[in-house]
Design a protein around this motif. Structure first.
Motif, short mmCIF file in Angstrom:
data_model
loop_
_atom_site.label_atom_id
_atom_site.label_comp_id
_atom_site.label_asym_id
_atom_site.label_seq_id
_atom_site.Cartn_x
_atom_site.Cartn_y
_atom_site.Cartn_z
N ALA B 12 -18.07 14.73 -0.95
CA ALA B 12 -18.72 15.53 0.07
C ALA B 12 -18.13 15.31 1.22
CB ALA B 12 -20.07 15.31 0.20
N GLU B 13 -17.66 13.86 1.57
CA GLU B 13 -16.94 13.47 2.59
C GLU B 13 -15.74 14.06 2.83
OE1 GLU B 13 -17.51 11.98 6.03
OE2 GLU B 13 -19.03 11.66 4.55
N GLU B 15 -14.70 17.04 1.76
CA GLU B 15 -14.79 18.36 1.86
C GLU B 15 -14.86 18.52 3.31
OE1 GLU B 15 -14.28 21.37 -0.06
OE2 GLU B 15 -13.52 19.92 -1.09
N HIS B 16 -15.12 17.75 4.08
CA HIS B 16 -15.18 18.14 5.36
C HIS B 16 -14.11 18.41 6.14
CE1 HIS B 16 -19.16 16.72 6.45
NE2 HIS B 16 -19.11 16.72 7.67
N HIS B 17 -12.99 18.06 5.54
CA HIS B 17 -11.66 18.39 6.19
C HIS B 17 -11.23 19.78 5.95
CE1 HIS B 17 -11.92 14.51 7.69
NE2 HIS B 17 -11.98 14.05 6.73
N GLU B 18 -10.95 20.58 6.89
CA GLU B 18 -10.44 21.96 6.68
C GLU B 18 -9.08 21.68 5.99
OE1 GLU B 18 -10.46 25.73 5.87
OE2 GLU B 18 -11.91 24.99 7.39
#
Lengths: 110, 201
Positions: B12-13, B15-18
């Protein structure tokens, strides 16, 4: 914006809640459009206006709840490209209608 | 990759970055938006040019339209459930939701092809009038996009088959198809509003 971490991750990932809200709103807006047209209760121009407003709201609902558009710094370039496209499309649709309408009026083709 | 992305938290962490590929796909969607915008402009200009042929009011049926719209709308939320499952790393569940989305999309394409065949058989094909040319071009471009989406869904189901985890690369693919699928639903909102409903007023 960085302080609101949980809200960010929720909108960025789209939890079940966000999808459910989006879906319910979309169903209501779609049903409203169909019922307005089937009911024939408004004038033709009024009906067109009403379904245009409903469509615009539904597009925004889909963009937020399904495509997860947001105003975080991370989404800045997505939003920039989106706004440019929106402006571009608006200019050429309005421009096309304006020019073609004017041409038709002058050539008395309607 | 140096860090471990197998746990749900780390994933999840991450996935934060585009990701640049997802942004690139977003830019492609915006160019697709311009294609549809120009087809809508063409339809707006030609929507009254019937050439003595059938009008939209005579051709379109609201029940068929409602069914097509419902299929596409429900397929949007089933894909959403698939994405939620993907974020949790539940491969089986993702495949199941993708399959459900596939059949809803297939139903939509089937209904559209049936509608087109019916219209052409009645002599209301794209060659009948400027209105019908514009109608077929716009609506079939959308239908073609949905068909490509269906092929894409099958491709991802095949790639997921037999795997037990969803690596970052697969997550990217699922995210891009999600954008594509939801984008097509947005185009359909404009189609049923301005092409169908506006003709039935």
């Amino acid at each position: 914006m960085s302080t609101d971490h949980s809200a960010h991750s929720e909108s960025g990932h789209g939890g079940a809640g966000a999808y459910a809200i989006g879906f319910v709103l979309a169903v209501i807006l779609t049903a409203a459009s169909f019922m307005i047209v089937m009911g024939h209760s408004l004038s033709p121009s009024g009906t067109l206006m009403a379904i245009s407003v409903l469509a615009a709201i539904q597009v925004v609902v889909h963009l937020i709840f399904f495509l997860h558009m947001n105003t975080t710094a991370e989404a800045k370039w997505n939003n920039n490209v989106f706004l440019f496209t929106l402006m571009f499309v608006a200019i050429f649709i309005v421009g096309t209608l304006f020019i073609m309408d004017n041409t038709a009026a002058h050539m008395m083709s309607r | 990759m140096a860090h471990d992305t197998t746990t749900a938290d780390a994933h999840a962490e991450h996935e934060h970055h585009e990701l640049p590929t997802v942004f690139g796909f977003w830019v492609y969607l915006m160019t697709d938006c311009i294609i549809f915008g120009s087809l809508f402009a063409v339809f707006a200009v030609l929507h009254n040019q019937f050439d003595g042929g059938p009008t939209g009011k005579e051709l379109f049926e609201i029940s068929g339209l409602a069914l097509e719209t419902a299929l596409l709308l429900i397929s949007s939320i089933t894909y959403g459930f698939g994405m939620i499952a993907a974020h949790k790393g539940e491969v089986k569940s993702v495949m199941m939701w993708l399959a459900v989305t596939f059949f809803l999309g297939l139903g939509f394409v089937f209904l559209e092809v049936k509608e087109f065949a019916h219209m052409i058989a009645e002599g209301a094909g794209p060659d009948r009038s400027a209105f019908l040319s514009a109608f077929f071009t716009l609506v079939s471009t959308h239908g073609l996009h949905v068909s490509c989406g269906l092929i894409w869904i099958v491709t991802l189901i095949v790639q997921l088959a037999g795997t037990t985890a969803i690596p970052e690369r697969m997550m990217n693919k699922l995210t891009m198809l999600s954008l594509f699928w939801h984008f097509l639903d947005i185009v359909w909102i404009c189609v049923f509003t301005y092409v169908y409903l506006a003709s039935m007023i």
